[in-house]
Structures are given as structure tokens and as C-alpha cells.
Design an enzyme around this catalytic site. Structure first.
Site, short mmCIF file in Angstrom:
data_model
loop_
_atom_site.label_atom_id
_atom_site.label_comp_id
_atom_site.label_asym_id
_atom_site.label_seq_id
_atom_site.Cartn_x
_atom_site.Cartn_y
_atom_site.Cartn_z
N LYS A 84 0.89 -1.24 0.18
CA LYS A 84 0.04 0.06 0.01
C LYS A 84 0.88 1.28 -0.01
CE LYS A 84 -3.88 2.03 2.79
NZ LYS A 84 -4.83 1.76 4.10
N SER A 159 -9.60 1.82 2.82
CA SER A 159 -8.91 2.73 2.12
C SER A 159 -7.74 1.91 1.43
CB SER A 159 -8.12 3.68 2.84
OG SER A 159 -7.40 3.20 3.94
N SER A 183 -9.94 -0.42 6.91
CA SER A 183 -9.53 -0.34 5.47
C SER A 183 -8.75 -1.62 4.98
CB SER A 183 -8.50 0.73 5.80
OG SER A 183 -9.12 1.73 5.47
N1 GLN Z 1 -13.39 4.34 6.38
C1 GLN Z 1 -12.88 4.88 7.58
C2 GLN Z 1 -12.28 6.15 7.51
O1 GLN Z 1 -12.71 6.73 6.42
C3 GLN Z 1 -11.53 3.61 7.65
C4 GLN Z 1 -10.68 4.15 6.98
C5 GLN Z 1 -9.46 3.09 7.62
O2 GLN Z 1 -9.50 2.31 8.06
N2 GLN Z 1 -8.07 3.75 7.03
O3 GLN Z 1 -11.90 6.90 8.40
#
Ligand code: GLN
Length: 491
Positions: A84, A159, A183
Site C-alpha cells: 500500500k 482505503s 481499511s
Molecule cells: N473508512 C474509515 C475512514 O474513512 C476507515 C479508514 C481506514 O481504516 N483507514 O476513516
């Protein structure tokens, strides 16, 4: 690439979708070489560029590494993986999906990158992601949306959407991801792969661009629980460079995979399953039946404060991000506006130009929640709720070994469907966020398809029970083929 390889597309496809563990055995047996495997993935990445799963492809360095690779020289020797684009990798752009870091070349390796390199893996590239890991659909990336390989009109989740799509489409053997509120697990569910968020502190955060530091955790995304175990063995462990890294000993994750399910107690939480979409409930029941068929026992459990997780998270995560992202000011690194009039103008315009809208929204909410006069009303209250949620889990784990829960409220949604509705987007993480607030480990594994789209289910465990979670998922994967479905090949 040899003629034999490029001409046999069926063989090619089968190879690309083999699990990391199978490829490892094949490489050691000399069935094919790291170079052939790397070339096959690079060709597939090129052929699937429209999925937009990679921000940066490192073809030259991957080929060089593959040529000189000794397949017996490490746990991941010769296996092509992707990171990532939130993990710093020396000499490589590390963008975190943001214009702010579009020109940032990391001067050092994140601990995760260093460990995976030391295990002999070949890094194919850096995967696309929501900007600074804020999002549930990969649509906030400065580099554009990623398409879900199961249905290109749909999101891959976020994400870590690029990593999930790349694993699902056969564009790497396995990938790294990070999970602050879901995410790793949510995109794993949307793309039909297995992904694990370990216990907070299990994997080092050093060199991982920070979002919500008390929640962020790195973990593996792969085609099976066995593959996640292999990756986690390399990734996990204490790191003196991360002060929140745990000193608890790691376990033999791969060695524990054969632990039988007999006698395992798994919880099902009624409040989690209220109003759940029918296809998701159906798969949960299927998984529960399979667990029971193998001798596990279902227990009804309750998590009375879990419904408060989203409001609590959307104070805590933005508060932490507003502090973490203050370092991006146009002075030290990252985007700098042109011709600033003075220092104030430099800060203002660099940040205005460098950050996308969702990131700006969160910085503002976080700064507000932390400001004098509002701290007690918002931030302190959110932390109190967090403690109640953690206590709910601790009470539950006195009675069960793990909890079987949905990963997501539904299957992957359409691109653009939720971009104008932040509340709807935030609801996506309703089943994953409580786990981050408590700092627990959890994984998502595929449980079959609904209308051709993958459905994931979640196993949540007590602190440092990664080995138990992975072995439970592995036992399920030994008797089912849900994790064997690949996009375009099954319905
Ligand atoms: N969707 C969640 C957010 O927008 C979690 C994102 C994540 O786990 N990085 O914060």
C-alpha cells in the site's frame, strides 16, 4: 518473457491466482522461477492498468531482484508482493494517495517494508489508496478511483482498495494494507480476499504514514488465511522504533493453522445482525453452520455499546489526523505552492492545494473537537465511549473464543453512489470500527458470492489471538472453496 509463457494464457491465469503458499512450494520445487513469476505479474499489471490498482509499478527493480533471487533464502523468497502506498520505501515515491506527497521520495524503509525485503520478497509496486487512508471506497485518491475487478462499475472498498483489487485480480501474490477503521477488512470483503487487522501494536507503525495513531495497524491481504499467516509471521514483532509496538511474543502463525475447530466457542451478536441485508445474513449463517459442522459451538453475545462506535470514531480519528497532518506545511517536504507572499500564505496555499476535500473536512472537524471549550464535550466523551466498547468486548471474550460478525452491511457499491453522502459512506464501517476502537485483531474472509459479487464475513478475536483467528479461518477454507473464486471465472 518466454514464448511458452505468454502464449499459454490459461496456465498464466491459474498461476497468477495460486496462493502465496502454493507459489512458495512451486518455487522451491523448481516448477518455475521467481523471474518467470515476476514477469507474469508485471504483464498482468500492464494488461489490467485500467483497474488503477497501482500508483507506482517498480518493474525494473522487481526484475533485478527476481534475477538474483535464491528461493531458499527467506520465508517469502521470490514471491512478488505489493505495498500500500502508505509505507515508506527507500528511493520510491510514497504518496499516501495525496497530491501533498506526489513528489515525496521516501529516504528510508518502513519496518514492514524492511522485514518483507529481508524475507526475500520481490516488490512489484505501490498500490492505490484513499487519500491519507481516509475513505471506504478508494474514491478519495488523488490518483483516481480503483475499479473492483468483479464489476468495474463498483468500488473495491477502501482505503486499501488498490491492494485488495490487485490481490483479487491476480496482480500480485499478496499485499500489505493498513486498517484504522476497517481499511483492510472492508476492501478484502468487497474483493473476495482474506485480510487481517492484527492487534494494535502487533505490527510496527514505523515508516507508515500516520492517520489516527491510536487506531492505525498494518496487516496482510492475501488469497487465503494460510497466506495471511505467512505474511504476518514476517510483518509482526516488536520494534524499538515504534513506542506503541508490543513486546508480547509473536506466535507460530503458520504452525498453528491446523488447530481443529472442535470445542471452539464463537459468539453471534444480535445487535450486529439487526437490519442486516439478507445476502450478508445468509452467508453468516452458512459460515456458522460450517463452524458447527466442525464441532464449534455458537453462543449468543451482546455488544451493547457497539452502535456508538461510528460517532466516537469520527471524533477520535479526525482529532488524531488533524494533529498528524499538521506536519504537511509546504516547508519541510511535500507539496509547496508557487510564489508565496509570506509564511502564512505559504502554509495556507500549500495545504489548500495539497489536500483533497475529505482530508480537509476531517482536519477541520478534528481541530474543532480538540479546541478549548469543546475538548470535554467531544473528545473526552468519545474516549469514554471507546472504553465502554472495549469493556463490552472484554466481557464477551470471557465467554467465547471469537465473534462471527458481518464485515460490511452489503456487497460492493457502485462508483459514485456514496461520494456525495458522507454519512452513508461512514456507515460502511459499522462492523469494523468497534474492533479498532478496542484495538483487537480481526480478519475478513470470503464466504461466497451474491449476484456475482463477493461477500466477506469477519472473525474478531481477543488481544493477540491472531493464531487462533487464522487457524479458524484456515479450517473453514480447508472444507470450503469460497476463497477460490476469482473474478471473471465464477458466478
Ligand atoms: N473508512 C474509515 C475512514 O474513512 C476507515 C479508514 C481506514 O481504516 N483507514 O476513516
Amino acid at each position: 518473457m518466454s514464448h511458452e509463457w505468454s502464449s499459454n494464457t490459461m496456465l498464466h491465469k491459474t498461476l497468477l491466482h495460486k496462493t502465496l503458499s502454493e507459489q512458495k512450494r512451486d518455487l522451491i520445487a523448481g516448477e518455475y522461477s521467481p523471474l518467470e513469476l515476476t514477469e507474469a505479474y508485471l504483464a498482468a499489471i500492464e494488461a489490467n492498468a485500467h483497474l488503477n490498482s497501482y500508483i507506482t509499478v517498480l518493474a525494473d527493480t522487481a526484475l533485478d531482484a527476481a534475477k538474483s533471487c535464491d528461493v531458499n533464502a527467506g520465508k517469502l523468497a521470490g514471491l512478488p508482493i505489493a505495498h500500500k502506498d502508505i509505507f515508506c520505501q527507500s528511493g520510491t515515491r510514497t504518496s499516501a494517495g495525496s497530491k501533498m506527497l506526489d513528489n515525496f521520495v521516501a529516504p528510508y524503509d518502513a519496518t514492514v517494508v524492511e522485514r518483507i525485503n529481508a524475507a526475500g520478497a520481490i516488490v512489484l509496486g505501490k498500490t492505490n489508496m484513499d487519500e491519507f487512508a481516509m475513505g471506504s471506497s478508494n474514491e478519495s485518491s488523488y490518483y483516481g478511483s480503483v475499479k473492483n475487478p468483479w464489476d468495474e462499475a463498483r468500488v473495491p472498498g477502501g482505503s486499501s482498495g488498490g491492494s485488495a483489487a490487485a490481490v483479487a485480480a491476480g496482480l500480485c501474490s499478496a499485499a500489505t494494507g493498513t486498517d484504522t477503521g476497517g481499511s483492510i477488512r472492508q476492501p478484502a470483503a468487497f474483493c473476495g480476499i482474506t485480510g487481517m487487522k492484527p492487534t494494535y501494536g502487533r505490527v510496527s507503525r514505523w515508516g507508515m504514514i500516520a492517520y489516527g495513531s491510536s487506531l492505525d495497524q498494518a496487516g496482510p491481504m492475501a488469497r487465503s488465511a494460510e497466506d495471511c499467516a505467512l505474511m504476518l509471521e514476517v510483518m509482526a514483532g516488536h520494534d524499538a522504533k515504534d513506542s506503541t509496538s508490543s513486546t508480547t511474543a509473536t506466535e507460530d502463525y503458520a504452525g498453528a493453522l491446523n488447530t481443529p475447530l472442535e470445542g471452539l466457542r464463537f459468539g453471534r451478536c444480535e445487535t450486529f445482525e439487526e437490519n442486516l441485508a439478507a445476502p450478508i445474513r445468509e452467508k453468516l449463517d452458512l459460515v456458522a453452520a460450517e463452524l458447527e459442522a466442525q464441532g464449534a459451538v455458537a453462543v449468543e453475545v451482546s455488544l451493547p455499546h457497539a452502535h456508538l462506535a461510528i460517532p466516537s470514531y469520527y471524533i477520535i480519528a479526525p482529532a488524531e489526523c488533524s494533529a498528524n497532518l499538521s506536519r504537511f506545511d509546504g516547508v519541510r517536504f511535500g507539496h509547496r505552492c508557487s510564489n508565496p507572499e509570506n509564511i502564512e500564505d505559504l502554509y495556507k496555499r500549500s495545504r489548500t492545494e495539497g489536500f483533497g476535500q475529505e482530508v480537509k473536512n476531517r482536519i477541520m472537524v478534528g481541530a474543532f473537537a480538540l479546541s478549548a471549550g469543546y475538548y470535554d464535550a467531544y473528545y473526552r466523551k468519545a474516549q469514554q465511549i471507546r472504553r465502554l466498547i472495549k469493556n463490552d468486548f472484554l466481557n464477551t471474550f470471557a465467554a467465547v473464543d471469537l465473534i462471527l460478525a458481518p464485515t460490511t452491511p452489503n456487497v460492493a457499491f457502485r462508483l459514485g453512489e456514496k461520494t456525495d453522502d458522507a454519512q452513508a459512506m461512514y456507515q460502511e464501517d459499522i462492523f469494523t470500527i468497534p474492533v479498532n476502537l478496542a484495538g483487537l485483531p480481526a480478519l475478513s474472509l470470503p464466504a461466497g458470492l451474491h449476484d456475482g459479487l463477493p461477500v466477506g464475513v469477519q472473525l474478531i478475536g481477543n488481544y493477540f489471538s491472531e493464531a487462533r483467528l487464522l487457524s479458524a479461518a484456515h479450517q473453514l477454507q480447508l472444507t470450503t472453496d469460497w476463497h477460490r473464486h476469482t473474478p471473471g471465472a465464477s458466478s
